[in-house]
Design an enzyme around this catalytic site. Structure first.
Site, PDB file in Angstrom:
ATOM      1  N   CYS A  81    -118.763 -69.586  -4.955  1.00 53.84           N
ATOM      2  CA  CYS A  81    -120.131 -69.100  -4.919  1.00 53.84           C
ATOM      3  C   CYS A  81    -120.479 -68.443  -3.576  1.00 53.84           C
ATOM      4  O   CYS A  81    -119.953 -67.387  -3.261  1.00 53.84           O
ATOM      5  CB  CYS A  81    -121.102 -70.226  -5.271  1.00 53.84           C
ATOM      6  N   GLU A  89    -117.086 -76.303 -10.890  1.00 49.08           N
ATOM      7  CA  GLU A  89    -117.114 -77.742 -10.608  1.00 49.08           C
ATOM      8  C   GLU A  89    -118.390 -78.424 -11.099  1.00 49.08           C
ATOM      9  O   GLU A  89    -118.455 -79.666 -11.144  1.00 49.08           O
ATOM     10  CB  GLU A  89    -116.972 -77.978  -9.099  1.00 49.08           C
ATOM     11  N   SER A 101    -125.249 -70.114 -10.218  1.00 45.83           N
ATOM     12  CA  SER A 101    -126.511 -70.511  -9.593  1.00 45.83           C
ATOM     13  C   SER A 101    -126.568 -69.843  -8.225  1.00 45.83           C
ATOM     14  O   SER A 101    -126.078 -70.379  -7.238  1.00 45.83           O
ATOM     15  CB  SER A 101    -126.584 -72.041  -9.458  1.00 45.83           C
ATOM     16  N   HIS A 137    -119.719 -71.657 -10.403  1.00 44.00           N
ATOM     17  CA  HIS A 137    -119.530 -73.072 -10.060  1.00 44.00           C
ATOM     18  C   HIS A 137    -118.750 -73.800 -11.170  1.00 44.00           C
ATOM     19  O   HIS A 137    -119.331 -74.559 -11.953  1.00 44.00           O
ATOM     20  CB  HIS A 137    -120.888 -73.753  -9.868  1.00 44.00           C
ATOM     21  N   ARG A 169    -135.742 -79.499  -9.333  1.00 44.58           N
ATOM     22  CA  ARG A 169    -136.018 -79.516  -7.896  1.00 44.58           C
ATOM     23  C   ARG A 169    -136.855 -78.312  -7.489  1.00 44.58           C
ATOM     24  O   ARG A 169    -137.856 -78.438  -6.781  1.00 44.58           O
ATOM     25  CB  ARG A 169    -134.695 -79.513  -7.126  1.00 44.58           C
ATOM     26  N   LYS A 212    -133.377 -65.472  -9.298  1.00 40.44           N
ATOM     27  CA  LYS A 212    -132.163 -66.267  -9.171  1.00 40.44           C
ATOM     28  C   LYS A 212    -131.343 -66.185 -10.452  1.00 40.44           C
ATOM     29  O   LYS A 212    -131.875 -66.265 -11.560  1.00 40.44           O
ATOM     30  CB  LYS A 212    -132.524 -67.737  -8.877  1.00 40.44           C
TER      31      LYS A 212
END
Length: 317
Positions: free
Chosen positions: A142, A237, A192, A235, A249, A163
């Site tokens: 990323c 992972e 992300s 990502h 969040r 985003k």
């Protein structure tokens, strides 16, 4: 085979509950085997969560892996205890004379910050420079992928109006790389990030190959022609609820984020997320560790010259 981690690392308990074989340093000392040595430069705020995610993938390969955790600076972490950092993380000065089979550099929540304005940019460049002589293969994730492409190959990114968050379908841009062995023609991966690099600019670079990309999310996997540097823009992972945690969040911070695309059932954040990228995320790490680390690295890590020339035979399908 197991992933070898420091005694009492919190990730060990979570992985053992998932039947992922982890081995403590104490037990590993009694085995006569040459494990792969992998260094993880963890730039994410929640160190323990990211450690667990990466170790989960490394522990799902047939190779025994020794893992060292590296911090970018000695400043106190806001999201991870000082005791954890001091116990399990090393400073660059402690490892810079070592050689490693692999290095993983994680993402970081710095998408809106110019690279040269990042407080640890000089340290990042120093570690990348060091890796080109001391590491068989480097995996950038990323933000680190964008930063590595910018520093090593002079490519620029652009900030997105919104985003890029969600799980996107990708296509293999080539079938002839060991890294893509076992990949479907189309597969999913989470993203992300708030920035993106121009696919055409990457494809035009004489030292880079785009291995997979998305019509919506852009380039996903980019490999240097030396086979030393692998850039993954997403990502692999991430776990099932990672994007959900980020979304809630940001909502609690009043950012008014977009709902992650293709993630919640019926695109409704009140319903459960659907995980559809685990298999290819695991395959990506397994292929990287096997074909671009294990197959190329010297048995004696003190002789890094043995890993040249950097060539892997491509295959037809």
């Amino acid at each position: 085979m197991p992933v070898r981690i420091p005694d009492n690392l919190p990730a060990a308990h979570a992985l053992e509950l998932e039947n992922i074989f982890v081995m403590s340093e104490t037990r590993a000392e009694n085995q006569d085997i040459r494990p792969m040595k992998v260094l993880i430069l963890n730039l994410m705020p929640n160190k323990i969560e990211t450690e667990t995610q990466l170790l989960r993938l490394l522990g799902n390969t047939p190779l025994q892996v020794d893992v060292d955790l590296l911090r970018i600076h000695e400043r106190e972490s806001k999201h991870t205890s000082a005791d954890h950092m001091n116990t399990f993380y090393c400073n660059f000065e402690e490892v810079k004379h070592n050689n490693y089979d692999g290095l993983i550099i994680t993402g970081a929540p710095l998408g809106n910050v110019e690279f040269e304005d990042v407080t640890f940019w000089d340290h990042f460049r120093e570690i990348v420079d060091w890796s080109q002589q001391h590491v068989t293969s480097v995996l950038y994730l990323c933000w680190a992928a964008h930063a590595g492409l910018h520093y090593l190959y002079g490519l620029d990114r652009h900030i997105l109006p919104q985003k890029r968050s969600g799980v996107f379908v990708h296509q293999r841009a080539s079938k002839h790389y060991p890294l893509l062995r076992g990949f479907d023609d189309e597969f999913y991966a989470p993203h992300s990030r708030v920035a993106e690099m121009n696919v055409a600019h990457i494809e035009a670079h004489p030292e880079l190959n785009v291995l997979a990309k998305s019509e919506v999310a852009g380039a996903y996997m980019v490999l240097s022609k030396s086979n030393r540097n692998l850039f993954v823009m997403g990502h692999p992972e991430y776990q099932k609820f990672t994007l959900d945690d980020e979304y809630r969040r940001d909502a609690n911070l009043g950012i008014d984020p977009n709902v992650p695309e293709n993630y919640y059932r019926n695109d409704d954040p009140e319903q459960s997320p659907i995980s559809r990228w685990y298999s290819h995320g695991s395959l990506l790490i397994s292929n990287w560790l096997n074909y671009y680390v294990y197959q190329l690295t010297p048995y004696d890590l003190s002789d890094m010259s043995a890993i040249t020339p950097w060539e892997l035979e491509t295959e037809s399908e």
